[in-house]
Write an enzyme that holds these catalytic residues in place. Structure first.
Site, short mmCIF file in Angstrom:
data_model
loop_
_atom_site.label_atom_id
_atom_site.label_comp_id
_atom_site.label_asym_id
_atom_site.label_seq_id
_atom_site.Cartn_x
_atom_site.Cartn_y
_atom_site.Cartn_z
N TRP A 99 47.58 46.45 34.89
CA TRP A 99 46.62 46.55 33.78
C TRP A 99 47.33 46.60 32.44
O TRP A 99 46.85 46.05 31.45
CB TRP A 99 45.70 47.75 33.99
N ASP A 166 45.15 53.48 27.30
CA ASP A 166 44.17 53.22 28.35
C ASP A 166 44.26 54.39 29.32
O ASP A 166 45.24 54.56 30.03
CB ASP A 166 44.52 51.90 29.05
N LYS A 190 36.35 55.51 37.41
CA LYS A 190 37.42 56.21 38.12
C LYS A 190 37.16 57.72 38.13
O LYS A 190 37.14 58.35 39.17
CB LYS A 190 38.78 55.95 37.45
#
Length: 356
Positions: A99, A166, A190
């Site tokens: 990511w 992030d 998440k």
């Protein structure tokens, strides 16, 4: 048979959060209407957003001058929005996984990108340390937890330039010093809510510094001014987030979540290190508390499918590792119980006993 949800995302939520959200989907606040069909501008829904923002600020001790936004598009859209709003000439990125790589790739379409460090040389099994941050860059971007590779940066970096993070998969799992960040973002699926909403914590005076024209929907200032209501927001996921924020507060706040995360992870990592069959994939000083990755030792590789089947039969859900790592992954977000990780460890011990 009881199921234990170790999925990496969408992932486990507290049962009471699921039930409260489901109830609101049948009848929201006694209105006779479903949460799924009410207007986002209904007088009963604005308090949902207001309370969710207030709890964000309370639980994370967010200082004055920051806005909390609820947007669409997932963290992947933020990979684009961040450079759109912050990159004028050059940006710095720390590359710690898939990511982070994707975020860096997006930024390169807006200007020069400097990779300050990368752990790609060892398949992202560690968090780089002691790297130099270029003071002439517009910002430094980091990914604090890497769900695929099981590594985590568990301290707030002291950055001489605006810091952007992030935190999709470890938000609310530890206290953070928000004042050190210009922007924090993440997908909710998440550790915060169901899929469908993205959270953004942004320092208001860090915006409006780039010379480019930004499309209305991709401009953070648009959403700050409209309080996340510029367009129809994801109503149900925001309500689910509110229920989860209430849950976190009722269960001791972020510090209590951190203590639970450390306890859970210690139980699983201790068994990985003890068991004759398994080995962890992340370097010990970079191990994630959220996503615990491990494989069979080389001499027992042929037993991986057998163990996966064994664990599945015992109620372990989502323990198969990502294809980039293989083996197994136990995602232990805030809602995962001690009972759940102890059940996984019991599986590992029992499988070992059947092998030797």
């Amino acid at each position: 048979m009881k199921k234990y949800n170790f999925n990496a995302g969408p992932s486990i939520l507290p049962r009471e959060v699921i039930e409260a959200t489901a109830a609101a989907c049948l009848d929201f606040n006694g209105s006779g209407l479903s949460l799924m069909e009410i207007s986002h501008r209904a007088k009963d829904f604005q308090p949902v957003v207001d309370e969710a923002v207030a709890l964000f600020k309370e639980l994370l001790n967010i200082p004055e001058g920051y806005s909390v936004l609820f947007l669409g598009g997932g963290a992947s859209l933020e990979f684009c929005m961040v450079p759109y709003n912050f990159l004028e000439k050059k940006a710095a990125y720390l590359n710690t996984g898939v990511w982070a790589t994707k975020a860096e790739k997006e930024a390169k379409t807006f200007g020069e990108v400097v990779e300050v460090a990368s752990s790609a040389d060892k398949n992202f099994t560690y968090i780089p340390r002691n790297f130099e941050i270029p003071t002439d860059a517009d910002y430094l971007h980091i990914t604090t937890n890497n769900t695929i590779y099981g590594t985590e940066l568990r301290e707030d970096i002291n950055s001489p330039i605006p810091l952007i993070a992030d935190m999709s998969s470890d938000i609310f799992s530890r206290p953070i010093d928000v004042s050190k960040y210009a922007l924090i973002y993440g997908g909710a699926q998440k550790n915060l809510s169901m899929a469908g909403v993205t959270f953004v914590i942004v320092k208001e005076d860090a915006l409006g510094k780039v010379s480019r024209q930004i499309p209305t929907m991709l401009n953070y200032q648009t959403h700050v001014k409209k309080g996340s209501m510029f367009n129809t927001p994801p109503v149900v996921p925001i309500y689910c987030a509110l229920m989860n924020l209430r849950y976190i507060k009722a269960h001791g706040g972020v510090k209590a979540m951190q203590e639970l995360a450390e306890k859970r992870a210690a139980i699983v990592y201790n068994e990985i290190d003890r068991n004759k069959l398994f080995v962890g994939t992340a370097e010990k000083d970079s191990r994630s508390l959220m996503n615990i990755t491990f494989v069979m030792k080389d001499e027992y590789k042929e037993l991986e499918k057998e163990f996966l089947d064994f664990a599945t039969q015992r109620g372990m859900v989502g323990v198969k590792g990502h294809r980039d790592v293989g083996g197994f992954r136990a995602s232990c977000y805030n809602a995962m119980t001690i009972e759940g990780v102890e059940a996984l460890v019991a599986c590992m011990k029992d499988f070992e006993s059947t092998t030797f």
